[in-house]
Design a protein around this motif. Structure first.
Motif, PDB file in Angstrom:
ATOM      1  N   GLY A  44       0.683  -1.130   0.086  1.00  0.00           N
ATOM      2  CA  GLY A  44      -0.134  -0.022   0.039  1.00  0.00           C
ATOM      3  C   GLY A  44       0.794   1.116  -0.042  1.00  0.00           C
ATOM      4  O   GLY A  44       0.162   2.261  -0.056  1.00  0.00           O
ATOM      5  N   VAL A  45       2.054   1.059  -0.033  1.00  0.00           N
ATOM      6  CA  VAL A  45       2.842   2.370   0.042  1.00  0.00           C
ATOM      7  C   VAL A  45       2.936   2.950  -1.517  1.00  0.00           C
ATOM      8  O   VAL A  45       2.915   2.308  -2.365  1.00  0.00           O
ATOM      9  CB  VAL A  45       4.243   1.856   0.421  1.00  0.00           C
ATOM     10  N   VAL A  46       3.206   4.363  -1.336  1.00  0.00           N
ATOM     11  CA  VAL A  46       3.126   5.043  -2.581  1.00  0.00           C
ATOM     12  C   VAL A  46       4.691   5.444  -2.911  1.00  0.00           C
ATOM     13  O   VAL A  46       5.311   5.880  -1.876  1.00  0.00           O
ATOM     14  CB  VAL A  46       2.255   6.275  -2.740  1.00  0.00           C
ATOM     15  N   ASN A  47       5.446   5.041  -3.978  1.00  0.00           N
ATOM     16  CA  ASN A  47       6.726   5.345  -4.165  1.00  0.00           C
ATOM     17  C   ASN A  47       6.880   6.765  -4.672  1.00  0.00           C
ATOM     18  O   ASN A  47       6.335   7.152  -6.043  1.00  0.00           O
ATOM     19  CB  ASN A  47       7.321   4.573  -5.040  1.00  0.00           C
ATOM     20  N   ILE A  48       7.467   7.666  -4.091  1.00  0.00           N
ATOM     21  CA  ILE A  48       7.689   9.242  -4.397  1.00  0.00           C
ATOM     22  C   ILE A  48       9.270   9.404  -3.827  1.00  0.00           C
ATOM     23  O   ILE A  48       9.532   9.582  -2.802  1.00  0.00           O
ATOM     24  CB  ILE A  48       6.971  10.341  -3.960  1.00  0.00           C
ATOM     25  N   PRO A  49      10.245   9.095  -4.898  1.00  0.00           N
ATOM     26  CA  PRO A  49      11.713   9.183  -4.643  1.00  0.00           C
ATOM     27  C   PRO A  49      11.968  10.561  -4.142  1.00  0.00           C
ATOM     28  O   PRO A  49      11.637  11.568  -4.589  1.00  0.00           O
ATOM     29  CB  PRO A  49      12.409   8.860  -5.670  1.00  0.00           C
ATOM     30  N   TRP A  50      12.971  10.705  -2.970  1.00  0.00           N
ATOM     31  CA  TRP A  50      13.453  11.853  -2.442  1.00  0.00           C
ATOM     32  C   TRP A  50      14.408  12.294  -3.676  1.00  0.00           C
ATOM     33  O   TRP A  50      14.689  13.435  -3.752  1.00  0.00           O
ATOM     34  CB  TRP A  50      14.154  11.709  -1.091  1.00  0.00           C
ATOM     35  N   TYR A  51      15.143  11.448  -4.159  1.00  0.00           N
ATOM     36  CA  TYR A  51      16.045  11.474  -5.274  1.00  0.00           C
ATOM     37  C   TYR A  51      16.129  10.261  -6.157  1.00  0.00           C
ATOM     38  O   TYR A  51      15.614   9.147  -5.685  1.00  0.00           O
ATOM     39  CB  TYR A  51      17.585  11.814  -4.917  1.00  0.00           C
ATOM     40  N   GLU A  52      16.487  10.663  -7.500  1.00  0.00           N
ATOM     41  CA  GLU A  52      16.323   9.156  -8.370  1.00  0.00           C
ATOM     42  C   GLU A  52      17.620   9.306  -9.291  1.00  0.00           C
ATOM     43  O   GLU A  52      18.393  10.208  -9.435  1.00  0.00           O
ATOM     44  CB  GLU A  52      15.215   9.404  -9.236  1.00  0.00           C
ATOM     45  N   TYR A  53      17.853   8.083  -9.603  1.00  0.00           N
ATOM     46  CA  TYR A  53      19.131   7.827 -10.539  1.00  0.00           C
ATOM     47  C   TYR A  53      18.929   8.313 -11.842  1.00  0.00           C
ATOM     48  O   TYR A  53      17.791   8.622 -12.347  1.00  0.00           O
ATOM     49  CB  TYR A  53      19.545   6.232 -10.803  1.00  0.00           C
ATOM     50  N   PRO A  54      19.687   9.166 -12.401  1.00  0.00           N
ATOM     51  CA  PRO A  54      21.129   8.922 -12.171  1.00  0.00           C
ATOM     52  C   PRO A  54      21.811  10.467 -11.505  1.00  0.00           C
ATOM     53  O   PRO A  54      22.770  10.434 -11.293  1.00  0.00           O
ATOM     54  CB  PRO A  54      21.516   9.318 -13.602  1.00  0.00           C
ATOM     55  N   ASP A  55      20.612  11.522 -11.369  1.00  0.00           N
ATOM     56  CA  ASP A  55      21.352  12.525 -10.645  1.00  0.00           C
ATOM     57  C   ASP A  55      21.614  12.330  -8.989  1.00  0.00           C
ATOM     58  O   ASP A  55      22.591  13.011  -8.762  1.00  0.00           O
ATOM     59  CB  ASP A  55      20.156  13.810 -10.805  1.00  0.00           C
ATOM     60  N   LEU A  56      20.711  11.702  -8.383  1.00  0.00           N
ATOM     61  CA  LEU A  56      20.881  11.238  -7.168  1.00  0.00           C
ATOM     62  C   LEU A  56      20.918  12.484  -6.339  1.00  0.00           C
ATOM     63  O   LEU A  56      21.619  12.973  -5.076  1.00  0.00           O
ATOM     64  CB  LEU A  56      22.018  10.522  -6.560  1.00  0.00           C
ATOM     65  N   THR A  57      20.230  13.595  -6.763  1.00  0.00           N
ATOM     66  CA  THR A  57      20.110  15.100  -6.095  1.00  0.00           C
ATOM     67  C   THR A  57      18.778  15.326  -5.559  1.00  0.00           C
ATOM     68  O   THR A  57      17.716  15.335  -6.534  1.00  0.00           O
ATOM     69  CB  THR A  57      20.625  16.199  -7.076  1.00  0.00           C
ATOM     70  N   PRO A  58      18.633  15.425  -4.535  1.00  0.00           N
ATOM     71  CA  PRO A  58      17.150  15.811  -3.880  1.00  0.00           C
ATOM     72  C   PRO A  58      16.716  16.955  -4.506  1.00  0.00           C
ATOM     73  O   PRO A  58      17.508  18.205  -4.718  1.00  0.00           O
ATOM     74  CB  PRO A  58      16.970  15.997  -2.642  1.00  0.00           C
ATOM     75  N   ASP A  59      15.236  17.157  -4.926  1.00  0.00           N
ATOM     76  CA  ASP A  59      14.435  18.367  -5.090  1.00  0.00           C
ATOM     77  C   ASP A  59      13.589  18.593  -4.242  1.00  0.00           C
ATOM     78  O   ASP A  59      12.524  18.047  -4.452  1.00  0.00           O
ATOM     79  CB  ASP A  59      14.335  18.081  -6.711  1.00  0.00           C
ATOM     80  N   PRO A  60      13.651  19.368  -3.136  1.00  0.00           N
ATOM     81  CA  PRO A  60      12.836  19.493  -2.070  1.00  0.00           C
ATOM     82  C   PRO A  60      11.353  19.875  -2.492  1.00  0.00           C
ATOM     83  O   PRO A  60      10.417  19.445  -2.060  1.00  0.00           O
ATOM     84  CB  PRO A  60      13.530  20.267  -0.959  1.00  0.00           C
ATOM     85  N   GLU A  61      11.508  21.053  -3.125  1.00  0.00           N
ATOM     86  CA  GLU A  61      10.177  21.529  -3.772  1.00  0.00           C
ATOM     87  C   GLU A  61       9.468  20.599  -4.700  1.00  0.00           C
ATOM     88  O   GLU A  61       8.050  20.457  -4.519  1.00  0.00           O
ATOM     89  CB  GLU A  61      10.485  22.869  -4.427  1.00  0.00           C
TER      90      GLU A  61
END
Length: 136
Positions: A44-61
């Motif tokens: 039941g979890v929804v996947n919303i990555p904090w960061y994703e490959y290949p950048d591996l850089t968070p986008d908080p907004e």
């Protein structure tokens, strides 16, 4: 942000399962999609990555926008989980900065802390506690 141990988080989710739709918690896995699919995840979890490959850089907004899109409102309870409980601290702070008012995270995450042999799921975490999970 609330800090819930895995079993506490599971009981909290279960106790709110019959709430009105806007009060049912949104359970968000902030790991990369590949982690969530192949390592395993709670049902039941929804996947919303904090960061994703290949950048591996968070986008908080951007992350907060995506969570709001799923949640529908800023006062809906949101529970976050990651591998070890570290990414969710930053992700939760970003949600609170964006105006979310009821944010919690799973302490030790899905796999938990490393043991003396550098293995996870042997000391703590969602999977260690024997809570429901699925794997692709």
């Amino acid at each position: 942000m609330k800090h819930l141990q895995p079993t506490e988080a599971w009981h909290w989710l279960q106790s709110h399962a019959q709430a009105s739709p806007e009060r049912v918690p949104l359970f968000v896995d902030v790991r990369m999609e590949i982690e969530s699919l192949y390592v395993g995840r709670p049902p039941g979890v929804v996947n919303i990555p904090w960061y994703e490959y290949p950048d591996l850089t968070p986008d908080p907004e951007g992350f907060a926008r995506k969570v709001l899109q799923e949640a529908g409102r800023l006062d809906r309870p949101v529970l976050l989980i990651c591998r070890s409980g570290k990414r969710t601290l930053d992700a939760g702070a970003a949600l609170e900065a964006a105006g979310f008012t009821d944010v919690a995270h799973v302490v030790h995450g899905f796999e938990g802390e490393l043991d003396e042999h550098f293995h996870r799921s042997s000391r703590n975490g969602w999977r260690f506690e024997g809570l429901p999970w699925e794997q692709m």
